[in-house]
Design an enzyme around this catalytic site. Structure first.
Site, mmCIF file in Angstrom:
data_model
loop_
_atom_site.group_PDB
_atom_site.id
_atom_site.type_symbol
_atom_site.label_atom_id
_atom_site.label_comp_id
_atom_site.label_asym_id
_atom_site.label_seq_id
_atom_site.Cartn_x
_atom_site.Cartn_y
_atom_site.Cartn_z
ATOM 1 N N CYS A 126 29.880 45.670 15.068
ATOM 2 C CA CYS A 126 30.735 44.721 14.825
ATOM 3 C C CYS A 126 31.988 45.395 13.761
ATOM 4 O O CYS A 126 33.073 44.630 13.777
ATOM 5 C CB CYS A 126 30.209 43.549 14.002
ATOM 6 S SG CYS A 126 29.035 42.645 15.174
ATOM 7 N N HIS A 267 35.915 39.723 10.211
ATOM 8 C CA HIS A 267 34.893 39.512 11.292
ATOM 9 C C HIS A 267 34.095 38.001 11.421
ATOM 10 O O HIS A 267 33.839 37.883 10.089
ATOM 11 C CB HIS A 267 33.974 40.619 11.235
ATOM 12 C CG HIS A 267 32.660 40.557 12.278
ATOM 13 N ND1 HIS A 267 32.770 40.288 13.680
ATOM 14 C CD2 HIS A 267 31.448 40.333 12.005
ATOM 15 C CE1 HIS A 267 31.555 40.283 14.176
ATOM 16 N NE2 HIS A 267 30.882 40.223 13.193
ATOM 17 N N ASN A 297 30.421 34.841 17.672
ATOM 18 C CA ASN A 297 30.608 36.256 17.292
ATOM 19 C C ASN A 297 30.996 37.135 18.320
ATOM 20 O O ASN A 297 30.080 37.237 19.217
ATOM 21 C CB ASN A 297 29.416 36.560 16.504
ATOM 22 C CG ASN A 297 29.579 38.248 16.065
ATOM 23 O OD1 ASN A 297 30.220 38.739 16.417
ATOM 24 N ND2 ASN A 297 28.354 38.401 15.019
#
Ligand code: UT7
Length: 340
Positions: A126, A267, A297
């Site tokens: 990520c 994020h 996500n």
């Protein structure tokens, strides 16, 4: 002029000239998930802020990490008034390359019409997009590359199982891609102002994708090979702390306050993690976009997807300070403060 001066040209600035994004057509709502596993729309919204996510379709629509990345980059180039032939570097941040070889970046560069330029993938899960951004900025400041692109593209839903055994991860992840295009400028005040990048590999087992039986932490379950394993509670605690520590560290390095930052581009892992950071620093809602409700996500794509949405909404302006912040598997965490 002494030798040291001739060896050190003045650093260049870097401008973000364009951005774009691409999302798969397929949608997976919380109501869809209710039919596949023991969960509820209410639980998912309350614990994560997610309402739906996009899911790529390899067989039916031919979507992949590469195709999403190509579309995002073409849109970013168009918004910058450029073509692929203008690029001299393409980085693709991804943890889901279509193949182990070639790097996704090579095919993305070829498909947008770039020449025989530098192109490689960046891992970092990520954090991949933020890590790629920092390494690109360092190389562009020296004049090594003049016009470059960073793409974040991931299709992690292929490593998720939609049943009770994986309901903690099945609700979280979605697919997508985003891209930014950069160019050097003589105005050295523009571009990267401060950055921080960290890792702690001793906590690897909190978020990983086992490829071999030997990779499992604890109980071995061969049916879960190639499936994301996550200790959600541990990652949550880690994320709440590191998000806030990172913001502090980056503000301190730049000698500024949170109120000096026009946008925190974060994020999207869980709306509760973001709102804890907002509360701690007194950041108003309109300075930290939360779009996880629509996409879940999306791993390395989440930061450029936010940038593109802010740009489309007219919420980014020349001269603004913006802070990119991410954390993820590794464990890794990183930030990148830019003057637009
Ligand atoms: O980019 C980094 C990627 N990862 C993350 O950022 C993940 C960070 N962690 C999280 O977002 C949260 O930990 C989750 C959303 C994954 C889970 O939320 P939580 O509030 O931490 O729940 P929990 O793991 O503490 O579990 C609470 C309960 C458990 O039941 P019991 O043991 O209390 O009976 C779970 O089994 O919720 C249960 N549960 C669910 N219930 C309904 C776990 N997943 C689900 C689900 N639906 N999908």
């Amino acid at each position: 002029m002494n030798a040291a001066q001739t060896l050190q040209p003045p650093p260049l600035g870097v401008r973000i000239l364009g951005c774009g994004s691409a999302l798969p057509v397929g949608r997976l709502t919380n109501v869809d998930l209710e039919k596949l596993m023991d969960t509820s729309d209410e639980w998912i919204v309350q614990r994560t802020g997610i309402h739906e996510r996009r899911v790529f379709d390899r067989e039916g629509r031919g979507e992949s990490t590469r195709t999403l990345g190509v579309t995002a980059l073409k849109r970013a180039l168009a918004s910058a008034g450029m073509t692929g032939a203008d690029l001299d570097l393409v980085l693709v941040a991804t943890m889901t390359p279509d193949m182990m070889c070639p790097p996704v970046a090579c095919r993305v560069a070829a498909e947008v019409g770039a020449g025989h330029i530098a192109a490689w993938d960046v891992g970092g899960a990520c954090c991949g997009f933020v890590f790629a951004l920092n390494s690109l900025a360092a190389q562009m400041r020296t004049g090594l590359y003049k016009t470059a692109a960073v793409v974040g593209s991931d299709t992690l839903t292929q490593h998720t199982r939609y049943d009770n055994s994986c309901r903690d991860t099945a609700i979280l992840f979605g697919d997508g891609a985003g891209a930014l295009v950069f160019q050097t400028t003589d105005d050295a005040s523009r571009g990267l102002v401060a950055q921080a990048m960290h890792s702690d590999g001793s906590c690897w087992q909190d978020l990983y994708v086992p490829q071999h039986v030997q990779d499992f932490y604890g109980e071995v379950d061969e049916s879960l090979l190639s499936t994301v394993r996550m200790n959600g509670r541990a990652v949550f605690k880690f994320a709440v702390k590191t998000f806030q520590d990172l913001i502090c560290e980056t503000l301190d390095m730049a000698g500024i306050q949170a109120s000096d930052v026009a946008q925190f581009i974060c994020h999207q892992s869980n709306a509760r993690i973001l709102s804890a950071a907002r509360d701690r620093f007194g950041i108003p809602e309109d300075r930290m976009l939360v779009n996880i409700g629509k996409y879940g996500n999306t791993v390395a794509a989440s930061v450029p997807l936010c940038y593109d949405e802010l740009m489309q909404a007219g919420r980014l302006h020349e001269g603004d300070l913006v802070m990119f912040v991410a954390f993820g598997g590794g464990l890794t965490w990183g930030s990148s403060l830019w003057r637009l």
